[in-house]
Design a protein around this motif. Structure first.
Motif, PDB file in Angstrom:
ATOM      1  N   ALA A   1      48.093 -19.660  81.833  1.00  0.00           N
ATOM      2  CA  ALA A   1      47.234 -18.595  81.304  1.00  0.00           C
ATOM      3  C   ALA A   1      46.443 -19.073  80.093  1.00  0.00           C
ATOM      4  O   ALA A   1      45.256 -18.760  79.948  1.00  0.00           O
ATOM      5  N   ALA A   2      47.087 -19.841  79.204  1.00  0.00           N
ATOM      6  CA  ALA A   2      46.373 -20.347  78.030  1.00  0.00           C
ATOM      7  C   ALA A   2      45.260 -21.304  78.432  1.00  0.00           C
ATOM      8  O   ALA A   2      44.165 -21.285  77.855  1.00  0.00           O
TER       9      ALA A   2
ATOM     10  N   ALA B   1      38.478 -18.494  73.423  1.00  0.00           N
ATOM     11  CA  ALA B   1      39.063 -17.708  72.341  1.00  0.00           C
ATOM     12  C   ALA B   1      39.973 -18.584  71.485  1.00  0.00           C
ATOM     13  O   ALA B   1      40.642 -19.496  71.981  1.00  0.00           O
ATOM     14  N   VAL B   2      39.994 -18.279  70.191  1.00  0.00           N
ATOM     15  CA  VAL B   2      40.806 -19.071  69.267  1.00  0.00           C
ATOM     16  C   VAL B   2      42.287 -18.904  69.583  1.00  0.00           C
ATOM     17  O   VAL B   2      43.061 -19.869  69.552  1.00  0.00           O
TER      18      VAL B   2
ATOM     19  N   ALA C   1      40.257 -26.845  78.179  1.00  0.00           N
ATOM     20  CA  ALA C   1      40.698 -25.794  77.257  1.00  0.00           C
ATOM     21  C   ALA C   1      40.000 -25.880  75.908  1.00  0.00           C
ATOM     22  O   ALA C   1      39.726 -24.854  75.279  1.00  0.00           O
ATOM     23  N   LEU C   2      39.708 -27.081  75.441  1.00  0.00           N
ATOM     24  CA  LEU C   2      39.109 -27.259  74.114  1.00  0.00           C
ATOM     25  C   LEU C   2      37.666 -27.727  74.207  1.00  0.00           C
ATOM     26  O   LEU C   2      37.165 -28.384  73.288  1.00  0.00           O
TER      27      LEU C   2
ATOM     28  N   THR D   1      47.347 -21.166  71.484  1.00  0.00           N
ATOM     29  CA  THR D   1      48.485 -21.099  72.403  1.00  0.00           C
ATOM     30  C   THR D   1      48.580 -22.362  73.245  1.00  0.00           C
ATOM     31  O   THR D   1      49.676 -22.886  73.482  1.00  0.00           O
ATOM     32  N   TRP D   2      47.443 -22.866  73.697  1.00  0.00           N
ATOM     33  CA  TRP D   2      47.443 -24.102  74.483  1.00  0.00           C
ATOM     34  C   TRP D   2      47.947 -25.282  73.652  1.00  0.00           C
ATOM     35  O   TRP D   2      48.719 -26.119  74.132  1.00  0.00           O
ATOM     36  N   ILE D   3      47.523 -25.366  72.400  1.00  0.00           N
ATOM     37  CA  ILE D   3      47.978 -26.456  71.531  1.00  0.00           C
ATOM     38  C   ILE D   3      49.476 -26.343  71.269  1.00  0.00           C
ATOM     39  O   ILE D   3      50.218 -27.340  71.325  1.00  0.00           O
ATOM     40  N   ALA D   4      49.954 -25.128  70.976  1.00  0.00           N
ATOM     41  CA  ALA D   4      51.386 -24.936  70.738  1.00  0.00           C
ATOM     42  C   ALA D   4      52.202 -25.229  71.994  1.00  0.00           C
ATOM     43  O   ALA D   4      53.295 -25.810  71.919  1.00  0.00           O
TER      44      ALA D   4
END
Length: 202
Positions: A129-130, A139-140, A184-185, A145-148
């Motif tokens: 989902a992230a 979205a930030v 994602a980024l 969430t993706w990084i975590a």
């Protein structure tokens, strides 16, 4: 010594007065701004008015034929190519990442209402989902969430992977995370943004 013919200054003569400086307002110093007008944009092409009906029909027929030809000829070739490929490297890569994560969750969910299988499903769902939300919306919160998620995955794999293969397993996690981060980024820049506001003088 002074020359004999040079006149001597009169000590009683008053010094010349300096006239006062007149201040000018900043609005009077700066020339008035002239608004910049953008060049006129060309009018958009209207299909019904600018393109003949025959050309539209021809484009539609040719485009439909090209799509059908690509589906008829391309899809079987792609399927045949995929059947002759060895995809074990991909399944082994997934197992190298997923098995240590599942083992870590199984070892650290003892005594919790949440089972290891449920935690594993949550880990997969949050990561997917992230990735999708960060890719589509930028979205930030989704990116954080993706990084975590990537950092937690690398930590779990490092802890639960066999000691001999721990560096390789963690490196494969980082590599998979960086590949996902391409989506994602996307568009993320580390350069600071400078907002220069040109306020008019008062």
């Amino acid at each position: 010594m002074t020359e004999p013919n040079q006149p001597q200054p009169d000590p009683n003569k008053p010094e010349p007065t300096i006239p006062p400086l007149d201040t000018i307002a900043d609005s009077e110093r700066m020339p008035p701004r002239t608004p910049r007008t953008a060049p006129p944009r060309p009018a958009p092409i209207r299909l019904r008015d600018d393109v003949p009906t025959g050309a539209l029909v021809a484009f539609g027929v040719i485009g439909s034929a090209a799509v059908l030809l690509a589906l008829i000829k391309g899809v079987p070739k792609v399927m045949d190519w995929s059947h002759h490929q060895d995809w074990r490297w991909f399944t082994q890569w997934v197992a190298t990442v997923a098995d240590p994560v599942h083992a870590y969750l199984a070892a650290h969910t003892a005594g919790l209402p949440l089972t290891a299988s449920s935690a594993f499903v949550i880990w997969q769902g949050v990561g997917l989902a992230a990735l999708i939300l960060a890719w589509l919306t930028g979205a930030v919160g989704a990116r954080l969430t993706w990084i975590a998620h990537g950092a937690c995955t690398a930590a779990m794999v490092w802890d639960a992977a066999p000691a001999a293969g721990r560096p390789v397993a963690t490196a494969l996690v980082v590599l998979a995370w960086t590949i996902g981060s391409l989506f994602a980024l996307r568009g993320l820049s580390l350069r600071p943004v400078l907002n220069l506001h040109n306020h008019p003088a008062r």
